[in-house]
Design a protein around this motif. Structure first.
Motif, short mmCIF file in Angstrom:
data_model
loop_
_atom_site.label_atom_id
_atom_site.label_comp_id
_atom_site.label_asym_id
_atom_site.label_seq_id
_atom_site.Cartn_x
_atom_site.Cartn_y
_atom_site.Cartn_z
N UNK A 111 0.88 -1.17 0.00
CA UNK A 111 0.00 0.00 0.00
C UNK A 111 0.91 1.22 0.00
N UNK A 112 0.66 2.16 -0.91
CA UNK A 112 1.49 3.35 -1.04
C UNK A 112 0.65 4.57 -0.71
N UNK A 113 1.18 5.42 0.19
CA UNK A 113 0.53 6.69 0.51
C UNK A 113 1.45 7.81 0.07
N UNK A 114 0.86 8.84 -0.53
CA UNK A 114 1.62 10.01 -0.98
C UNK A 114 1.23 11.17 -0.09
N UNK A 115 1.93 11.32 1.04
CA UNK A 115 1.67 12.40 1.97
C UNK A 115 3.02 12.96 2.40
N UNK A 116 3.33 14.18 1.96
CA UNK A 116 4.60 14.82 2.33
C UNK A 116 5.77 13.88 2.11
N UNK A 117 5.92 13.40 0.92
CA UNK A 117 6.91 12.37 0.59
C UNK A 117 6.14 11.15 0.12
N UNK A 118 6.58 10.00 0.53
CA UNK A 118 5.87 8.77 0.18
C UNK A 118 6.04 7.78 1.31
N UNK A 119 5.04 6.95 1.50
CA UNK A 119 5.06 5.99 2.58
C UNK A 119 4.63 4.63 2.03
N UNK A 120 5.45 3.61 2.29
CA UNK A 120 5.14 2.24 1.88
C UNK A 120 4.68 1.47 3.11
N UNK A 121 3.55 0.78 2.99
CA UNK A 121 2.99 0.00 4.09
C UNK A 121 2.77 -1.44 3.64
N UNK A 122 3.13 -2.41 4.49
CA UNK A 122 2.86 -3.83 4.23
C UNK A 122 3.26 -4.62 5.47
N UNK A 123 2.61 -5.72 5.69
CA UNK A 123 2.97 -6.69 6.72
C UNK A 123 3.04 -6.07 8.12
N UNK A 124 2.20 -5.08 8.38
CA UNK A 124 2.20 -4.44 9.69
C UNK A 124 3.37 -3.50 9.91
N UNK A 125 4.06 -3.11 8.85
CA UNK A 125 5.22 -2.22 8.93
C UNK A 125 5.03 -1.07 7.96
N UNK A 126 5.81 -0.01 8.17
CA UNK A 126 5.82 1.07 7.19
C UNK A 126 7.17 1.75 7.18
N UNK A 127 7.44 2.42 6.08
CA UNK A 127 8.64 3.23 5.93
C UNK A 127 8.23 4.50 5.19
N UNK A 128 8.63 5.65 5.72
CA UNK A 128 8.25 6.93 5.13
C UNK A 128 9.51 7.60 4.60
N UNK A 129 9.46 8.03 3.33
CA UNK A 129 10.59 8.69 2.69
C UNK A 129 10.39 10.19 2.71
N UNK A 130 11.44 10.93 2.98
CA UNK A 130 11.41 12.38 3.06
C UNK A 130 11.18 12.99 1.68
N UNK A 131 10.41 14.06 1.65
CA UNK A 131 10.11 14.76 0.40
C UNK A 131 11.20 15.81 0.17
N UNK A 132 12.26 15.41 -0.54
CA UNK A 132 13.36 16.33 -0.83
C UNK A 132 13.82 16.10 -2.26
N UNK A 133 14.98 16.63 -2.59
CA UNK A 133 15.47 16.53 -3.97
C UNK A 133 15.64 15.08 -4.42
N UNK A 134 16.21 14.21 -3.56
CA UNK A 134 16.42 12.82 -3.95
C UNK A 134 15.10 12.09 -4.17
#
Length: 112
Positions: free
Chosen positions: A61-84
């Motif tokens: 599951x992908x959320x686009x909120x102030x960067x991007x966030x990947x969710x799966x298997x009861x975990x998530x990782x949020x990436x910072x919204x910057x140049x990279x």
């Protein structure tokens, strides 16, 4: 799959059950994503150690909120919204297309 990897992105936040993979000191944490035919690999770099989180498309599951966030298997990782992160826009478009193609294989037929 013709350019299946993203450039490295800065990790802003992770779920509590993934904290052990993050740097303990205040170093910046990086990760990159690699596309596979049936899912993605999220590679997290912690100093000299590397961790790989395998996510099948049906769990992603992908959320686009102030960067991007990947969710799966009861975990998530949020990436910072910057140049990279912005440099990876084409990659995220490709990721979404692959997820849609995968989901369409198992779509329920419409009945009228």
């Amino acid at each position: 799959m013709k350019g299946v990897g993203s450039k490295r992105m800065i990790i802003d936040e992770v779920s509590p059950n993934m904290q052990s993979m993050m740097n303990v000191v205040s170093d910046i944490n990086y990760a990159n994503i690699e596309l596979r035919p049936k899912g993605i690999l999220v590679m997290i770099n912690q100093g000299l150690k590397n961790f790989t989180w395998i996510i099948p498309y049906y769990q992603l599951v992908i959320y686009k909120v102030n960067g991007s966030s990947l969710h799966a298997q009861g975990r998530f990782i949020h990436f910072r919204n910057n140049k990279t992160f912005k440099e990876n826009k084409k990659f995220f478009d490709k990721l979404l297309n692959e997820k849609v193609k995968y989901d369409m294989q198992f779509a329920m037929p419409y009945s009228l």
